[in-house]
Design a protein around this motif. Structure first.
Motif, PDB file in Angstrom:
ATOM      1  N   TYR A 188      75.808  36.252  21.216  1.00 60.30           N
ATOM      2  CA  TYR A 188      75.780  34.944  21.863  1.00 60.30           C
ATOM      3  C   TYR A 188      74.941  33.979  21.031  1.00 60.30           C
ATOM      4  CZ  TYR A 188      71.378  36.885  23.680  1.00 60.30           C
ATOM      5  OH  TYR A 188      70.149  37.475  23.792  1.00 60.30           O
ATOM      6  N   ARG A 189      75.364  32.707  21.024  1.00 58.01           N
ATOM      7  CA  ARG A 189      74.709  31.693  20.213  1.00 58.01           C
ATOM      8  C   ARG A 189      73.397  31.273  20.877  1.00 58.01           C
ATOM      9  NH1 ARG A 189      78.558  28.516  19.988  1.00 58.01           N
ATOM     10  NH2 ARG A 189      79.301  28.603  17.830  1.00 58.01           N
TER      11      ARG A 189
ATOM     12  N   ALA B  74      83.007  32.170  15.228  1.00 57.81           N
ATOM     13  CA  ALA B  74      81.709  31.578  14.930  1.00 57.81           C
ATOM     14  C   ALA B  74      81.802  30.087  14.665  1.00 57.81           C
ATOM     15  CB  ALA B  74      81.070  32.271  13.725  1.00 57.81           C
TER      16      ALA B  74
ATOM     17  N   SER C  70      74.689  28.211  12.815  1.00 48.64           N
ATOM     18  CA  SER C  70      74.438  28.781  14.135  1.00 48.64           C
ATOM     19  C   SER C  70      73.649  30.066  13.990  1.00 48.64           C
ATOM     20  CB  SER C  70      75.749  29.073  14.881  1.00 48.64           C
ATOM     21  OG  SER C  70      76.424  27.885  15.232  1.00 48.64           O
TER      22      SER C  70
ATOM     23  N   TRP D 228      72.716  33.661  16.047  1.00 49.11           N
ATOM     24  CA  TRP D 228      73.341  34.531  17.046  1.00 49.11           C
ATOM     25  C   TRP D 228      72.421  35.692  17.370  1.00 49.11           C
ATOM     26  CZ3 TRP D 228      78.185  32.733  18.506  1.00 49.11           C
ATOM     27  CH2 TRP D 228      78.773  31.813  17.645  1.00 49.11           C
TER      28      TRP D 228
ATOM     29  N   GLY E  39      72.230  32.463  25.983  1.00 49.08           N
ATOM     30  CA  GLY E  39      72.799  31.705  24.895  1.00 49.08           C
ATOM     31  C   GLY E  39      73.147  30.289  25.311  1.00 49.08           C
TER      32      GLY E  39
ATOM     33  N   SER F  99      80.614  40.862  21.538  1.00 46.45           N
ATOM     34  CA  SER F  99      80.334  39.665  20.749  1.00 46.45           C
ATOM     35  C   SER F  99      78.916  39.172  21.002  1.00 46.45           C
ATOM     36  CB  SER F  99      81.327  38.550  21.098  1.00 46.45           C
ATOM     37  OG  SER F  99      82.642  38.931  20.778  1.00 46.45           O
TER      38      SER F  99
ATOM     39  N   HIS G 275      71.817  25.988  17.259  1.00 42.58           N
ATOM     40  CA  HIS G 275      72.944  25.348  16.599  1.00 42.58           C
ATOM     41  C   HIS G 275      72.458  24.093  15.875  1.00 42.58           C
ATOM     42  CE1 HIS G 275      77.192  24.505  15.944  1.00 42.58           C
ATOM     43  NE2 HIS G 275      76.958  23.244  16.256  1.00 42.58           N
TER      44      HIS G 275
END
Length: 429
Positions: free
Chosen positions: A37-38, A344, A393, A395, A93, A35, A41
């Motif tokens: 990472y953010r 998400a 967001s 990523w 992140g 996955s 935002h």
């Protein structure tokens, strides 16, 4: 094409300017089995609107990757530049923050609901003349906006039989960037980019024998290989394939359960992917023998009329799409198999878009909500949202070097994984 302007970026370090030659030589191999990472935002600034039920409706990266443009229910388009430092303080992140990472650099307010928007295909922040995007809104002509200054450059007006302005439902620049194609009800109008006004060519998508493509033409896309093919999706549950030069209808694809809301060609132009409203599947079509569906990709969109955008990575191997469950699903386009998914947002992810050359992606989320009226407490009438609802967001994906990629094929193992920030700097994981 209009007045020159300087790119605006106040709080985010300014626009990123990248040499196109470097983009090709340093393209990373993104990992989709892990996955992302953010890194950024944005939510609060979309809730300061006069419309208490405001929500995001989609977003698109600029062709040069320096910024992205989002559209929201309050008829506003917001432009965000990507910081030069990537905004990563620790490389790991960020959690879902209560405060926005930074504010929008530009806001464009339209008079009515935004139907569609698109970037000029040769947009480059280093050339202010090319920094434009087009929009189409209800009861308004097509607008060409300056993304540097926010000024209106040009308008392209279409009129109906009563000599009244009629709005396009979808728009797109042709690959050469000299024409704007616009979808209407059972017709397509073509405007010369350099001749704003009411001059256009009009082509009906219905033939005299009533064969062809009927209904509102809600989305369109051009083949990226300059083959001259144009795909047009309709709310009549069909997708038409046309020749760009004379709008000759080549064939019509049937199979979508709902009205088609998004179409996109594969990077080699051999396949077409179509998605619709109240339809849980993205359909894959082979342009060389478009009789049967190659495979279907599932997403949670069977109960929504929203337009949910999907996107294909620049290498052309994987497709990402959101849905009502707040998940982003990744699919391998060579096999049609699901690869991975990640959460998400807590509401509908209505747009997923890969960065043009960095191992990044952007998502927008939100849907219309209705508060239960309470006469005793007016404050309860306000919609209460969490930080990861009605938000945007950014990523970052983990990447693998070419040497490690070959090792994976030989040994079936990944000896060293790396994560790469937006500056191209690798970090071992």
């Amino acid at each position: 094409m209009g007045e020159e302007g300087e790119a605006i970026a106040e709080d985010n370090g300014g626009p990123m300017v990248v040499d196109p030659g470097e983009q090709k030589s340093t393209w990373p191999n993104m990992r989709f089995d892990v996955s992302p990472y953010r890194t950024h935002h944005f939510s609060k600034q979309f809730r300061a609107s006069r419309n208490p039920n405001n929500f995001l409706k989609g977003l698109k990266w600029s062709p040069d990757g320096s910024c992205f443009l989002s559209s929201s229910e309050d008829n506003t388009l917001s432009l965000f530049y990507l910081p030069q430092d990537g905004g990563e303080s620790n490389g790991y992140g960020v959690a879902v923050p209560e405060e926005d990472t930074y504010g929008a650099s530009l806001l464009v307010n339209e008079g009515e609901s935004v139907y569609d928007f698109c970037w000029y295909p040769y947009m480059s922040v280093s050339d202010p003349l090319t920094c434009v995007f087009a929009t189409t809104t209800r009861d308004h002509p097509i607008h060409l906006w300056d993304s540097s200054s926010g000024e209106l450059r040009c308008t392209y007006r279409a009129y109906d039989a009563m000599d009244e302005i009629t709005a396009a439902f979808s728009i797109g620049f042709n690959p050469n960037g000299n024409k704007i194609f616009a979808g209407y009800n059972s017709s397509i109008r073509v405007f010369d980019l350099h001749r704003p006004g009411r001059d256009f060519g009009q082509y009906s998508t219905l033939q005299k024998n009533k064969e062809g493509q009927a209904g509102i033409l809600s989305t369109l896309a051009f083949s990226p290989t300059n083959s001259g093919m144009l795909a047009v999706g309709s709310y009549g549950q069909t997708t038409g394939i046309y020749r760009e030069d004379n709008m000759e209808l080549l064939y019509v694809l049937h199979g979508q359960e709902g009205g088609v809301t998004h179409v996109q060609f594969s990077k080699d132009g051999n396949y077409l992917y179509t998605g619709g409203r109240k339809d849980p599947y993205i359909l894959c079509w082979d342009m060389r023998k478009s009789v049967e569906i190659v495979y279907k990709l599932y997403r949670a969109t069977e109960n929504t009329n929203q337009r949910v955008f999907f996107d294909i990575e620049p290498c052309g191997r994987h497709l990402g799409t959101g849905g009502q469950d707040g998940l982003v699903h990744m699919y391998d386009l060579q096999t049609g198999n699901w690869v991975s998914g990640y959460q998400a947002a807590s509401d509908t992810v209505n747009a997923f878009s890969f960065h043009p050359y960095l191992p990044m992606a952007a998502t927008s989320s939100g849907h219309r909500r209705f508060a239960i009226p309470d006469d005793d407490d007016e404050d309860k009438n306000d919609v209460q949202l969490k930080a990861d609802e009605n938000c945007v967001s950014l990523w970052s994906f983990y990447v693998t070097s070419e040497e490690n990629t070959s090792d994976e094929h030989n040994n079936g193992l990944a000896s060293n994984s790396h994560r790469q920030n937006v500056n191209g700097e690798e970090e071992k994981v």
